[in-house]
Each structure stands twice: as structure tokens, then as C-alpha cells.
Design a protein around this motif. Structure first.
Motif, mmCIF file in Angstrom:
data_model
loop_
_atom_site.group_PDB
_atom_site.id
_atom_site.type_symbol
_atom_site.label_atom_id
_atom_site.label_comp_id
_atom_site.label_asym_id
_atom_site.label_seq_id
_atom_site.Cartn_x
_atom_site.Cartn_y
_atom_site.Cartn_z
ATOM 1 N N GLU A 1 0.921 -1.247 -0.091
ATOM 2 C CA GLU A 1 -0.048 0.067 0.056
ATOM 3 C C GLU A 1 0.783 1.102 -0.080
ATOM 4 O O GLU A 1 0.331 2.292 -0.310
ATOM 5 C CB GLU A 1 -0.950 -0.097 1.316
ATOM 6 N N GLU B 1 2.710 4.678 0.477
ATOM 7 C CA GLU B 1 2.426 6.075 1.092
ATOM 8 C C GLU B 1 0.821 6.219 1.353
ATOM 9 O O GLU B 1 0.303 7.219 2.124
ATOM 10 C CB GLU B 1 2.909 7.128 0.504
ATOM 11 N N GLU B 2 0.046 5.460 0.685
ATOM 12 C CA GLU B 2 -1.526 5.500 0.806
ATOM 13 C C GLU B 2 -1.926 5.217 2.319
ATOM 14 O O GLU B 2 -3.033 5.659 2.464
ATOM 15 C CB GLU B 2 -1.969 4.371 -0.143
ATOM 16 N N GLU C 1 -2.446 8.295 3.812
ATOM 17 C CA GLU C 1 -3.769 8.866 3.421
ATOM 18 C C GLU C 1 -4.824 8.110 4.152
ATOM 19 O O GLU C 1 -5.958 8.965 4.639
ATOM 20 C CB GLU C 1 -4.228 8.636 2.233
ATOM 21 N N ARG C 2 -4.990 6.791 4.570
ATOM 22 C CA ARG C 2 -6.015 6.062 4.952
ATOM 23 C C ARG C 2 -6.033 6.117 6.532
ATOM 24 O O ARG C 2 -6.855 6.446 7.295
ATOM 25 C CB ARG C 2 -6.080 4.731 4.626
#
Ligand code: SAM
Ligand code: SF4
Length: 489
Positions: free
Chosen positions: A131, A133-134, A137-138
Motif C-alpha cells: 500500500e 504511502e497510501e 492517506e488512510r
């Protein structure tokens, strides 16, 4: 190779004092660090910081967590057993199946309910790699994301956090380094895990591991043997060599060596280290499994009589679609090779049911392979489509309920086989390494060389960590019951 230290669970309190010497440099650096709200927990006073690691997945993940704990201990942190009292929390994740990958996001979601938790959160392992760097975000409260292929960079990433960086990542996969640590905090006081090969160069169509763990990298035999000698000095008598395809081991050439050790030669050399009584290895890939490994097990009693040799399917058509690089018949030839050994070797396997396009006939092939192979244990899984795998291109048309039915059929057949096989062991005597004590007095648990669990009774106290002879009196599909016949220290 730096001087390496090993910390056992039981020794943690005392060992921290010994570790001080190697942590001076890192603590001096961190004491000069600029402090931001998040990093103050790390930067101001690492020795006051506590950490907690939750591990998901396989033995390799468990061992990676031991090494991560070692890196933190080496920097002055203290490990705690409950999340609430930890300042730093690491999740070492698994993404082999979707359910495993979802677990970490449900853990991270909990922090949404407690915005003032004041913790440093890090995500490690296969989900981190997948995943990237997402994850920030999450879950914006995460400070560190590091994939398993980049663990050799973990000390530098921690130093960056200590220096005040709010978010750091280790996501490179083009590394040729293995993750070797100065300190490893080992959870099991008797059995030590040791990774000899990281990553995977096979390309099974369903599997995320080559993507998340990067290319195959073997550790030199000299460094493996040096660590085994240290482990023996610390009192470990059982070594488990780890790798996704452990028998694909290729000794990196060192200057002056005409050739490195083969995997079988390394097994023999590890078993010859004084103090080592048992050597295990997992997982073996059928393609690279040759007669030299069987020959080594036959000739060296310290090499455990157990091979985990995952087949995945009994149908050549499905195996081809899985890109497993062998046919059903070629696999069964490897089983015949193992069965031709002079001493009985137990064999276990992994099976995937419900792979795209698997027909009733393919399932019947898997069931007949179970009959032919006569495994001593099987881990069976429902196919789970994973990102970055080639089988994603194949329609996942088998409904989950049908996959569940096929799983139950495979498990039922295997249970019947194990009932018969385990019953044949009643009356036999095995040496076990005692690794568990029941709450009921006089009841103990140990493992045979063939990795079977043997629960037994003994009038002796304090058997933990000892080798002793046990006669099997009863058998169930997954374990054996027995009584101690003689104590061997
Ligand atoms: N390297 C090992 C090998 O080649 O057999 C196994 C690695 S994997 C961590 C352990 C097992 O998970 C595999 O043997 C396979 O049975 C299962 N597995 C891997 N990917 C899967 C998927 N997408 N769906 C279901 N099971 C899977
Ligand atoms: Fe995955 Fe296949 Fe590599 Fe095993 S050999 S880790 S199943 S790609």
C-alpha cells in the motif's frame, strides 16, 4: 559483520544492562534531535520509550519482528506486552490473503476513536510494501511505513524519526541486502529462527510475496554459521532456518572461495555446530528439492525428519496455471524420493482450493494426491485474489461458498489420513523437546523431530527446554498423547 547480540524473552531485564554499551552512539545522536509533537516520544529520551509489536502472518514475519524488536532495544527502547502502555506501536503485517491484509486496517481504524492517543504508529511488512504511502492517506496518524524488502534501512528510518521527521518510508525493493541486526530479541527460549534467504524469485501466479518481499537474497554461509555458533553459546539447541524458498539458497561467493556451500552442505554444517541438537528448515520449493537434501537428513541425526513441501494442487492443469514449475507426477517423484530415505521423514504441505478455473475433476486430482502423498499435515486455503499478481487477470469465478465447500472436502480427507497415520505411531517412543507446561501438574507438551506435537505426562518438574523420551499411548488427528519413559538432559 557487526558484533551481534541475542536477547531471549526470559533475559530481557538483565540483558538491557548489557546492551547499554552498543547503544551509546545512537542515544547520543538522538539526544541532539529536534523535537516535534510526535517525535518527542522517540527523540527526547528513547530509554524512556516503550514499544509494542503486533505480528501477523508466517514464521518469517515473526522472526522479522524479533529483529525489529532487537533494533529498538539496541536504541534504548523497552518492549511491553500491552498496547495501552506503549509509546511506539508497530504492526508487522501480512498480505498473503485478503483477510490478513484487512486486519491491519481494522487495527489502525481503532485510533480514529482515540485522537489523543499520543503514540508513534508504524506499519511494517507486506501490507506496508503493497500500500506504500497510501497508508498515510488512510491513517494520517501513521509515522512510519516500511516494507519487508527494506528492513535493512529500518535503523536509519528510526534515526530520522528521532531527528524530528514526522513521516518516513522504506519502500525500495531493489535491495541486495539481507536484514541482519546487531541485536535480535528472540521470543522462544529454545528454538531460534534464522533467515538464510529473503525474498522470492519464483512467480507463482497467485502470490504477492515476490512483490512484497523483493528478489531472492541469500546470506553467506560464513555469517549463518557465525550466528549459529553464537546461538549455541547462548543455549539454543534447536535452529530453524527460514526462507520463502529455503532450499533455493545460493551461498554468495566470498573472496578466496572456489564455490559457496549448497543448501544441503549448509544444513550439515549447521547441524555440526557443537550444542545444536536439532535443525529444521522451511519452506522448501519442490523444484529445488533434490536427493542431496534427503541424503543429508539420512546421514545426520540432528537434521529433523520433517520436510514442508507445498504442492498447492494435485492437478497438473491447475499447477501450470499457477506457474508452479512442476507437474503432479514430478511432484510425486519428489515424495517418492523422500519416502526412499533410510529413516521415515514426515512430509507436510500447503493446498489452495478454488483457484480460477478449478473444476470438480481438478479437485478430485487434489484429493487423490492427498491419498498418494500421505501427508502428516496440510494447511489448506481458499484462493484469495491479490494485487500485483498475474492470476488477477483470470476471472475469480468460483463463489466463496463453493470455495468453502472444497476446503472442507480437502480438510476432511486429510483428517482421515492423519487419523490412520497417527494411530500407527501408538506404542512408539520419540524424543521430544519440551516447550510447554500445562496448568495441570505433571502434564507437558513437546515436539518430536518430525514436528508432531506430543502431550505427555511425567512425574518430573522443570522439564521445559529439555529433551526427553516419550511413548505414544493415544493419537488424535492433530496431536499425540503419551507418557515419559526416561529423562535425558
Ligand atoms: N513460499 C512458500 C511456497 O512456495 O510454498 C509459501 C509462501 S506463502 C506465505 C504460504 C502459503 O500461502 C502458500 O503455500 C499458499 O498455499 C498460500 N497462499 C499464497 N498466496 C495465496 C492466495 N493468493 N490465496 C490463497 N492462498 C495463498
Ligand atoms: Fe509465493 Fe511461489 Fe515464491 Fe512461494 S515460491 S513465496 S508461493 S511466489
Amino acid at each position: 559483520m557487526p558484533l551481534s547480540f541475542d536477547v531471549r524473552l526470559n533475559d530481557l531485564t538483565g540483558a538491557r544492562e548489557e546492551l547499554r554499551g552498543v547503544t551509546e552512539g545512537s542515544r547520543a545522536a538522538s539526544s541532539q534531535a529536534s523535537v516535534t509533537p510526535d517525535s518527542s516520544l522517540l527523540g527526547a529520551s528513547p530509554e524512556a520509550s516503550t514499544f509494542f509489536i503486533e505480528t501477523f502472518g508466517c514464521q518469517m514475519n515473526a522472526h522479522d519482528s524479533e529483529k525489529v524488536a532487537g533494533v529498538l532495544l539496541g536504541r534504548g527502547y523497552r518492549q511491553v506486552d500491552d498496547l495501552d502502555s506503549a509509546k511506539v506501536v508497530f504492526y508487522n503485517t501480512c498480505s498473503i490473503r485478503e483477510k490478513a491484509a484487512q486486519k491491519v486496517f481494522s487495527r489502525l481504524g481503532e485510533y480514529r476513536k482515540h485522537p489523543g492517543h499520543g503514540k508513534i504508529i508504524g506499519v511494517l511488512g507486506c501490507v506496508a510494501q503493497q500500500e506504500g504511502e497510501e497508508i498515510f492517506e488512510r491513517a494520517p496518524w501513521v509515522s512510519l511505513v516500511c516494507g519487508s524488502a527494506s528492513y535493512s534501512k529500518l535503523p536509519a528510518l528510526l534515526a530520522q524519526l528521532e531527528a524530528g521527521n514526522r513521516r518516513v518510508t522504506g519502500l525500495d525493493k531493489d535491495t541486495d541486502e539481507t536484514f541482519e541486526t546487531e541485536i535480535t530479541r528472540r521470543d522462544n527460549p529454545f528454538r531460534a529462527y534464522l533467515t538464510i534467504i529473503e525474498g522470492c524469485d519464483k512467480s507463482c501466479s497467485y502470490c504477492v510475496v515476490p512483490f512484497t518481499r523483493g528478489p531472492e537474497r541469500s546470506r553467506s554461509s560464513a555469517s549463518v554459521l557465525q550466528e549459529v555458533r553464537k546461538l549455541a553459546d547462548l543455549g539454543y539447541s534447536e535452529i530453524q532456518l527460514l526462507g520463502q524458498t529455503v532450499n533455493s539458497y545460493r551461498d554468495p561467493m566470498l573472496r578466496g572461495m572456489s564455490r559457496g556451500m549448497t543448501f544441503a552442505e549448509l544444513l550439515v554444517a549447521v547441524a555440526a555446530v557443537p550444542g545444536i541438537r536439532r535443525v529444521r528448515f522451511t519452506t522448501s520449493h519442490p523444484r529445488d528439492f533434490g536427493p542431496d537434501i534427503v541424503e543429508a537428513i539420512d546421514s545426520v541425526p540432528a537434521l529433523c525428519d520433517h520436510v514442508h513441501l507445498p504442492v498447492q494442487s494435485g492437478s497438473t492443469r491447475v499447477l501450470r496455471s499457477m506457474q508452479r514449475t512442476y507437474t503432479r507426477d514430478e511432484y510425486l517423484e519428489k515424495i517418492a524420493l523422500i519416502r526412499s530415505a533410510r529413516r521415515p521423514i514426515s512430509v507436510t504441505s500447503d493446498i489452495i482450493v478454488g483457484f480460477p478455473g478449478e473444476t470438480e475433476e481438478d479437485l478430485a486430482d487434489t484429493l487423490s494426491l492427498l491419498d498418494a502423498a500421505q501427508y502428516d499435515g496440510v494447511f489448506a486455503f481458499q484462493y484469495s485474489p491479490r494485487p500485483n499478481t498475474s492470476s488477477l487477470q483470470m476471472a475469480d469465478t468460483i463463489p466463496e461458498q463453493e470455495k468453502g465447500r472444497r476446503l472442507a472436502v480437502v480438510q476432511d480427507r486429510q483428517r482421515e489420513i492423519q487419523v490412520v497415520r497417527n494411530n500407527e505411531l501408538v506404542g512408539q517412543i520419540f524424543e521430544v523437546l519440551v516447550d510447554g507446561a500445562s496448568r495441570r501438574p505433571g502434564q507437558w507438551a513437546g515436539r518430536t523431530s518430525s514436528n508432531r506435537i506430543l502431550n505427555f505426562s511425567s512425574p518430573h518438574s522443570d522439564l521445559l527446554g529439555q529433551y526427553t523420551q516419550v511413548r505414544v499411548t493415544r493419537a488424535s488427528p492433530n496431536s499425540l498423547i503419551g507418557e515419559q519413559v526416561e529423562q535425558v538432559v
